[in-house]
Scaffold this motif. Sequence first.
Motif, PDB file in Angstrom:
ATOM      1  N   PHE A 174       0.838  -1.203   0.000  1.00  0.00           N
ATOM      2  CA  PHE A 174       0.000   0.000   0.000  1.00  0.00           C
ATOM      3  C   PHE A 174       0.874   1.254   0.000  1.00  0.00           C
ATOM      4  O   PHE A 174       0.607   2.216  -0.731  1.00  0.00           O
ATOM      5  CB  PHE A 174      -0.922   0.000   1.221  1.00  0.00           C
ATOM      6  CG  PHE A 174      -2.379  -0.095   0.878  1.00  0.00           C
ATOM      7  CD1 PHE A 174      -3.225   0.969   1.093  1.00  0.00           C
ATOM      8  CD2 PHE A 174      -2.907  -1.262   0.341  1.00  0.00           C
ATOM      9  CE1 PHE A 174      -4.583   0.889   0.786  1.00  0.00           C
ATOM     10  CE2 PHE A 174      -4.253  -1.365   0.035  1.00  0.00           C
ATOM     11  CZ  PHE A 174      -5.096  -0.281   0.248  1.00  0.00           C
ATOM     12  N   PHE A 178       1.002   4.010  -3.018  1.00  0.00           N
ATOM     13  CA  PHE A 178       0.770   5.438  -2.813  1.00  0.00           C
ATOM     14  C   PHE A 178       1.946   6.258  -3.346  1.00  0.00           C
ATOM     15  O   PHE A 178       1.756   7.304  -3.979  1.00  0.00           O
ATOM     16  CB  PHE A 178       0.559   5.737  -1.328  1.00  0.00           C
ATOM     17  CG  PHE A 178      -0.856   5.555  -0.857  1.00  0.00           C
ATOM     18  CD1 PHE A 178      -1.653   4.529  -1.364  1.00  0.00           C
ATOM     19  CD2 PHE A 178      -1.404   6.377   0.102  1.00  0.00           C
ATOM     20  CE1 PHE A 178      -2.953   4.348  -0.931  1.00  0.00           C
ATOM     21  CE2 PHE A 178      -2.708   6.221   0.543  1.00  0.00           C
ATOM     22  CZ  PHE A 178      -3.490   5.191   0.021  1.00  0.00           C
ATOM     23  N   LEU A 200      -0.988   7.683   4.440  1.00  0.00           N
ATOM     24  CA  LEU A 200      -1.381   6.324   4.806  1.00  0.00           C
ATOM     25  C   LEU A 200      -1.452   6.158   6.320  1.00  0.00           C
ATOM     26  O   LEU A 200      -2.322   5.455   6.841  1.00  0.00           O
ATOM     27  CB  LEU A 200      -0.392   5.314   4.208  1.00  0.00           C
ATOM     28  CG  LEU A 200      -0.685   3.836   4.441  1.00  0.00           C
ATOM     29  CD1 LEU A 200      -2.027   3.441   3.845  1.00  0.00           C
ATOM     30  CD2 LEU A 200       0.429   2.971   3.848  1.00  0.00           C
ATOM     31  N   SER A 233      -6.915   5.290   1.809  1.00  0.00           N
ATOM     32  CA  SER A 233      -6.217   4.699   2.956  1.00  0.00           C
ATOM     33  C   SER A 233      -7.186   4.055   3.942  1.00  0.00           C
ATOM     34  O   SER A 233      -6.820   3.126   4.669  1.00  0.00           O
ATOM     35  CB  SER A 233      -5.370   5.764   3.666  1.00  0.00           C
ATOM     36  OG  SER A 233      -6.194   6.714   4.311  1.00  0.00           O
TER      37      SER A 233
END
Length: 465
Positions: A174, A178, A200, A233
Amino acid sequence: MFTSITFALQSIFCVFAFLCLLIFSYSLGDSSNSSILYFITFLANVLVILVLNIFKKKINKSLNFLIVNFLFIWIVIIIIGTIPLFEIYENSSLSEILFISTSLSTTTGFRIPGTILEGNDIFLMWHAILQFIGANYSILTYLLFFSLILKKDSKTFFLNKKFIITFNLFFFLFLLAFSFLLFFINSNFIENLTTASAILSSGGFADLNNSILNDKFSNNNILIFLMLLMLISLLFLPLFAYFIDRSLFKKFYRQFSRRISFLFFIIIGLVLFVAFYGKLSFIENLFLGVSFLTTTGMLPHSFENSFYVNSYGSFVLVFIIFMIIGTFSGTSNGGVKIDKLSIIVIKITEELNRFIFQHNLKGIEIIKKGSNQRELNSLYALIAIGSIFTLISVLCYNIIGYSVKDAFFLSISALTNTGEGMIFLSKTPIDKEKNIYFILNFLMICGRFENIGYLLIFARLFKKN
């Protein structure tokens, strides 16, 4: 079950050690004088992993030990995080360095007043890593608590080494996703990494010289992009749950959506109210609402103008509501959480219906699906403890010289892990001379224990086992 909990705690330090090794390798290639500090930090993480393995039976021998050790891990992460900070903030005192490490690790986003980071890529990477580890541990502990509540056997959801490894890998991907998405608006990977980590983790702590957060930040397209990343997020845990167990995902989120639907629409209405009636453009106002709701605390570039700061005085109460609610459980955002607050709304609705229609409670039973008295008791405990911490901290700040208003904003910003956004908006100073770092450190760590309200559930669960 307990072996998996120990493994989960060890996995945090495995990830931490891996990231330390990466930044150590990068610093060697960059001929940095601080390389040895990152290697020492790597060794410190390895040492913690070994200690956890040696004492794993004692760590999990009772409920009280388990809760205390979750808190102890926060302190260990903070202490390890200070090692490179002695080089980054070489002119700062020990209390200030501990304050910065706590702020980053708890994803709060407070800064030392008057301190601006130099454009050193390695220093910025370390800030990003600390925020990432703090967010990772926040969600991990939530999943562990949730797993203990959901099942009572060793095969319970998430208390499985394979799932724990998958979780850590998924969260790291993740962060990378991003960072690469930010290439659409900025070509500097280090700046993208720090911004991605700030979003995040909902920490909001990024380099003040970051081009994304300065001249480009006034561009509405950039604001929309960053706002979308903040909202994406929130989807980490649902996507992870869907990935590992679709049936559990469908069952849990069906109940979850029923519970929060009414309150969720009220929050959307408040965000739109700020967006339409704020002094900035619609997009900037919308960004401001989302930033506080996700407790990220980032502000549009226009807030460098004191006129706009003063014009939002009438919206402070709305922003406090956003901070307290703080989106959903299972995220790295602070606050009581909208889904927990919805339990109170359901309880109030139930009591009103019981009073008005004493023999017709069928509708309420439908609404109440997915919640129970244990959850309600836990929420009461959470709110009571949070209120006590807030009152005590306001009193302490008041004794050392802060006004009641400033003391309240400092306390609520630390407990909800919103950081500098509300401090800047309310014009509340963090006075270095008043030695408030200890109180702020304590509150920031408490703010990460959103699950403290589940202690009553734990007590019942362990008694039956």
